[in-house]
Every structure is written in C-alpha cells, then in structure tokens.
Design a protein around this motif. Structure first.
Motif, short mmCIF file in Angstrom:
data_model
loop_
_atom_site.label_atom_id
_atom_site.label_comp_id
_atom_site.label_asym_id
_atom_site.label_seq_id
_atom_site.Cartn_x
_atom_site.Cartn_y
_atom_site.Cartn_z
N VAL A 9 0.86 -1.18 0.00
CA VAL A 9 0.00 0.00 0.00
C VAL A 9 0.89 1.23 0.00
CG1 VAL A 9 -1.79 1.29 1.23
CG2 VAL A 9 -1.79 -1.22 1.28
N ILE A 10 0.71 2.08 -0.99
CA ILE A 10 1.42 3.37 -0.98
C ILE A 10 0.48 4.42 -0.43
CG2 ILE A 10 2.56 5.14 -2.36
CD1 ILE A 10 3.26 3.08 -4.41
N VAL A 11 0.94 5.10 0.59
CA VAL A 11 0.12 6.17 1.16
C VAL A 11 0.45 7.45 0.41
CG1 VAL A 11 -0.51 7.39 3.27
CG2 VAL A 11 0.21 5.00 3.39
N GLU A 12 -0.52 7.93 -0.34
CA GLU A 12 -0.28 9.01 -1.29
C GLU A 12 0.25 10.29 -0.63
OE1 GLU A 12 -0.22 9.25 -4.49
OE2 GLU A 12 -0.16 11.44 -4.63
N HIS A 13 -0.29 10.64 0.52
CA HIS A 13 0.07 11.94 1.08
C HIS A 13 1.39 11.92 1.84
CE1 HIS A 13 -2.29 9.92 4.16
NE2 HIS A 13 -1.73 10.70 5.06
N TRP B 152 -8.33 20.01 0.71
CA TRP B 152 -7.89 19.78 2.10
C TRP B 152 -6.42 20.15 2.15
CZ3 TRP B 152 -11.04 18.02 6.05
CH2 TRP B 152 -10.40 17.84 7.27
N GLU B 153 -6.10 21.15 2.94
CA GLU B 153 -4.73 21.67 2.97
C GLU B 153 -4.26 21.95 1.55
OE1 GLU B 153 -2.39 19.07 5.44
OE2 GLU B 153 -3.58 19.52 7.22
N LEU B 154 -3.18 21.29 1.10
CA LEU B 154 -2.69 21.56 -0.26
C LEU B 154 -3.18 20.52 -1.26
CD1 LEU B 154 1.03 22.69 0.31
CD2 LEU B 154 -1.08 24.02 0.42
N ALA B 155 -4.10 19.68 -0.82
CA ALA B 155 -4.61 18.63 -1.71
C ALA B 155 -6.00 19.00 -2.22
CB ALA B 155 -4.68 17.31 -0.95
N GLY B 156 -6.28 18.56 -3.43
CA GLY B 156 -7.59 18.85 -4.00
C GLY B 156 -8.10 17.67 -4.81
N SER B 157 -9.35 17.75 -5.18
CA SER B 157 -9.91 16.72 -6.07
C SER B 157 -11.02 17.34 -6.90
CB SER B 157 -10.44 15.53 -5.28
OG SER B 157 -11.56 15.90 -4.52
N LEU B 212 -6.29 26.14 -7.71
CA LEU B 212 -5.99 24.95 -8.52
C LEU B 212 -7.25 24.16 -8.83
CD1 LEU B 212 -2.79 23.44 -6.87
CD2 LEU B 212 -3.07 23.91 -9.29
N VAL B 213 -8.00 23.85 -7.78
CA VAL B 213 -9.20 23.02 -7.95
C VAL B 213 -10.24 23.77 -8.78
CG1 VAL B 213 -11.10 21.89 -6.71
CG2 VAL B 213 -8.78 21.75 -5.82
N GLY B 214 -10.43 25.04 -8.46
CA GLY B 214 -11.40 25.85 -9.21
C GLY B 214 -11.04 25.96 -10.68
N ALA B 215 -9.74 26.00 -10.98
CA ALA B 215 -9.31 26.08 -12.37
C ALA B 215 -9.67 24.80 -13.12
CB ALA B 215 -7.80 26.32 -12.43
N PHE B 216 -9.42 23.67 -12.49
CA PHE B 216 -9.78 22.39 -13.13
C PHE B 216 -11.29 22.30 -13.33
CE2 PHE B 216 -5.53 20.71 -11.87
CZ PHE B 216 -5.17 20.16 -13.08
N ILE B 238 -5.35 15.79 -6.76
CA ILE B 238 -4.23 16.73 -6.80
C ILE B 238 -3.50 16.63 -5.47
CG2 ILE B 238 -3.57 19.16 -7.06
CD1 ILE B 238 -6.45 19.47 -8.40
N ASN B 239 -2.24 16.29 -5.54
CA ASN B 239 -1.46 16.19 -4.31
C ASN B 239 -0.44 17.32 -4.31
OD1 ASN B 239 0.05 15.52 -2.12
ND2 ASN B 239 0.24 13.35 -2.63
N GLY B 240 -0.83 18.41 -3.71
CA GLY B 240 -0.01 19.62 -3.78
C GLY B 240 1.17 19.62 -2.84
N GLU B 241 1.18 18.71 -1.88
CA GLU B 241 2.23 18.74 -0.89
C GLU B 241 3.35 17.74 -1.21
OE1 GLU B 241 0.73 18.45 3.07
OE2 GLU B 241 2.71 18.19 3.94
#
Lengths: 85, 427
Positions: A9-13, B152-157, B212-216, B238-241
C-alpha cells in the motif's frame, strides 16, 4: 475464500509504503482501510479512499478485494477525501 | 484606429472555441466560498453568459483570504455570499448580454428541482456531504452532469459525474455508512427535526488550493459546454504537498476511475422525461389557487400533491399528551420547538432529570425526549388541515421556488413544474 499475498500500500500523502504480507480476499475496502488506519495515518477528520495502482480503479467501501479484482503482489494506493469548499 | 483587441481575443484563437456558445450557456454554481469564488471568477472571465450562484451563507472575515470577489466592507455589512459574488462577477464579463443571478438559500431544501433543469452544467463548490448528495440526486433525476470540487490543505480533487449515464459512478456510489451518519448529525435521530445547536466544522485550506481546484472545475465546465469529452466517472486527485509517490511519471495529479456501486440508491432513481410547466404557478401561489390551477389541467378529479418532504402540524407530548402547534415544514422545525416545557424526562444514560430540553443538560445524551409528530407528506383538498390553511402559499409548506411536484389524479400522474419562479433564477 482465498488469501492475497505480498500486497503493497502506498500512502499518497506521505509516500509511505506499507507491506501487507497476507490478507483475506473477502476483506472489504472499508475493512482494509480500518485495519491499516494506524499505519496510513490519514489527516485528521478525513476519510480514506483506496484504489488499485495498476488500473487506478477505486475499491468501494463495501466491495471485497476479490470482487475488486485485486491479485497477489499488487500495489494499492491509499488517499483521502477532500471535502472542503 | 482602435488598436485594442477584443476582450476574448486570446481564447477565441483556439480553433474549436465557441464564444457564442459560452454566452448562451447556463451554469449553476452551488457554493460561493473559496472554490465558488474561483469558479465564478473563471467562468465570468471566460464569458459564460448565464451564471446562477447559490449559497446560504454570509461573508465572514476568514473568507477574505481565499475569496477574490469579497471585500472587507462585505463583512461589516453582513452581506450574502451569493449576492456579492454575483454582483462582482458581473463586472468581469463586459458583454451586456451576460447575466449573473444569485440565490440565497439552502440548496438542499430551498431550491426547486426545476432550477437544475435549465442548467447546462452544474458546478459543486460545496463543503458538506448533504449538499453534495442533494446536487447529485437532482442531477440524476434530470440527467445532468455536475463537477464536484473538494480540497484539504494543499490537496484537491475534482470529480465529474455524468448522471445520465447508468454505467458511470455517481457521487452516492462512493458513499459509506459513515457519510450517511455525518448527514444525520444535523437532524434528530428520532424524528428528523433539525438540531438547533450544531457546531460547524472548519477545514484547513489555502487560496492556492482553491485556485488549482477551481481552475480544473472551470476548464472541465468549458469542455462540457463545447461538447468535448471530460473525465466523467473519474476523480482527479491533486497532491499539492507530496506529489511523486503514486505516479511513475512523478505527476502531482492522478485520476481514479470511480467504481459504480450496484446498490447505489441514486442510480435507482429514474430520469425525468416529461415535465408539465405551469407558468402561472410559483412558490408564492396560495394552496387553494394552486389546486384551482391543477383542476384546469386534471379536470375535477381528486388531486394529490406529493410534497416529497414532510410538513409538521403539531408535536404531541408522549407524557402529558399536550400538543404544541407547529404548522411548518419538518426541515424548518428544530428540536427545541417540539419539546414539552412542562414534562420531566430522565436521561437514560446519567439519570439526570431534564425539563424542556431535547438533549440531557448534564451528559449531553441526545434525543432523550421524543415527541409524537403529527405530519403529512402529501396534500389533498379534502383534508381538514387544508380547509383551514388554503391561504398558505406553497413556500409556506416547504415547496421551494421552481420545484417539480408529482401530481396524482384519477387520470394518472404528472410531474408539474411551478415555472412562474423561473425568472428568479434564469433569463
């Protein structure tokens, strides 16, 4: 019922890799995430999502690993829901 | 000689771009917070001609760091997010034909299904599951596509849900019992009245994530408006961190193929094919007048109006049997209003005696008092309640503007839209 072997399992964050030596293939996505909760360590207040790396297909909370098509030696990706607006 | 190039010059240089189509298009943006601000700003600058912005909130100081359309003076004035966003967005699109409208209200309860019917695309900029679920259901019923954003923080979807397509996953497909439990927190367990004191949770985000999210979300909207393929049934993560773990290509983003849940409740809803519009009816129409209008189309048969929600007439105390007159929709009734002020209730958890409260004052045990609610979810002319309340409006009994109601008569059933409200929302 069978046993799946050598999953990763890779934890993405965090980038952490969690080896899962063996697990029952009747375990659901939700149970899988719950069992690994301490290791995955999701951000507080979020819920996990799990998918197969090979096809990027989500494993539903109520779906068993077997029904999701998970096979031995596969890599799964654990991530979390983003809910803020 | 005018050396200035047209306002939309650069984007019109894109071969497939249709500025006229964008001008004619109708986009509903639900939620005017951080994400909503970005989406509304983007769609206005892109030239979307009909924007409808819905939000129930007012502007707070903490919104300003992530909301390009809001100003300090809006906080002082206690201005409504939807109204201010609409006003400022209008300034961004110079086309005089462009229209931006706002709706201040709870989209779960206060906005009729018909509002979604006229939208080409719906963009979800929401922060809670209940609203997402409501949008998803509305889109399913009307076969619409909606684009959900989250962060959430620097992450988006960003997820695209084509609710017309039976084979694609919808938002509800991914819901777990935990999600449903979260929704129920807002309501009393025993009778579904609204909990009067719910703490709102705030989540960690940044302006850059919302950008970022709003642009997508905006870009996918434009693609859908051009009938171009979008990533329907998938979620862009989106994993911004820390953005290099899952992808072999070191990508900061990846797509998840969302799985359709075979037991998804939303997928069991059939898509509405025919809607009968009554132009002369609106949410402000009195019940008696509405029945008269319906008789024009259904003759003098017995008519039942399905409200698709519940209306509380009274709350009866199970101990003293006294009744409290409520006479309002269940979703506008809170748990403090239905508690008997006289009867003592023992908390089953700590034994404390409580009077006049729904939850235990001592240990916080919820719903220790369970009144008997007298309510209905369909209306007929021959009910005794109707005879005394025919002067109430549809809105009074919880029917929101531009709602689509199921009307049942001896001749069959029809879905009827109260179309008189349409201009409140759309051109």
């Amino acid at each position: 019922m069978a046993t799946l072997k050598n999953l990763t399992v890779i934890v993405e964050h965090t980038g952490k890799r969690i080896p899962v030596n063996q697990i029952d293939d009747q375990v659901t996505g939700q149970e899988f995430l719950s069992a690994l909760a301490d290791k995955i360590n999701l951000p507080a207040g979020t819920r996990g999502i799990i998918s197969r790396k090979m096809n990027r297909k989500q494993i539903l909370a109520g779906q068993t690993l077997r029904d999701a098509g998970v096979e031995d030696s596969e890599t799964l990706i654990a991530d979390f829901e983003r809910t803020a607006g | 000689m005018n050396m200035q190039s047209p306002f939309f010059d650069r984007q019109e240089r894109i071969g497939w771009w249709k500025q006229d189509s964008l001008l004619r298009s109708r986009v509903l943006v639900v939620g005017a917070g951080a994400l909503g601000n970005e989406v509304i700003k983007n769609l206005s600058l892109l030239g979307v001609g009909n924007l409808l912005i819905a939000d129930f909130d007012t502007i707070e100081n903490s919104n300003l760091s992530r909301a390009v359309l809001f100003r300090h003076k809006d906080v002082k004035n206690g201005a409504r997010k939807a109204d201010v966003a609409a006003r400022r967005a209008k300034l961004l699109n110079p086309n005089p034909k462009a229209i931006v409208k706002s709706f201040h209200g709870d989209i779960v309860w206060d906005m009729g299904l018909g509002v979604f019917r006229y939208a080409d695309v719906i963009v979800g900029c929401l922060d809670n599951i209940e609203a997402r679920l409501a949008v998803n259901l509305a889109c399913r019923k009307l076969g619409k596509t909606w684009i959900d954003g989250g962060m959430w923080e620097l992450a988006g979807s960003v997820s695209v849900y084509d609710c017309k397509n039976d084979d694609k996953a919808c938002y509800e497909c991914g819901m777990t019992p935990d999600h449903y439990r979260d929704i129920r927190v807002r309501y009393s367990c025993t009778n579904a009245v609204v909990k009067a004191r719910i703490k709102q949770g705030y989540e960690p985000t940044t302006q850059t994530t919302s950008a970022l999210v709003g642009a997508f979300q905006s870009q996918e909207t434009v693609k859908l408006l051009h009938n171009m393929p979008s990533f329907s049934g998938r979620r862009l993560m989106i994993n911004g961190e820390a953005h290099f773990f899952t992808g072999d290509d070191s990508s900061p983003v990846y797509l998840i193929d969302l799985s359709k849940n075979p037991s998804c409740l939303c997928h069991q809803e059939s898509i509405i094919e025919d809607v009968f519009s009554i132009q002369s009816a609106s949410a402000d129409t009195k019940l008696g007048d509405f029945f008269d209008l319906l008789h024009k189309y259904f003759d003098n048969t017995r008519i039942i109006i399905e409200l698709n929600r519940e209306f509380v007439v009274s709350a009866e105390c199970p101990y003293c049997l006294n009744s409290i007159y409520i006479n309002k929709p269940l979703h506008r009734t809170n748990d403090l209003e239905v508690v008997c002020p006289n009867c003592e209730v023992d908390c089953p958890t700590c034994g404390t005696k409580n009077i006049g409260v729904p939850d235990c004052r001592n240990c916080g045990q919820e719903d220790i008092y369970e009144p008997i609610l007298h309510k209905f979810n369909e209306l007929t002319e021959d009910s005794s309640w109707f005879k005394n309340n025919s002067n109430l409006t549809l809105l009074d009994i919880g029917v929101p503007p531009l709602q689509i109601l199921r009307i049942i008569s001896d001749k069959g059933q029809k879905l009827v839209e109260i179309t008189g409200d349409k201009t409140r929302f759309w051109k």
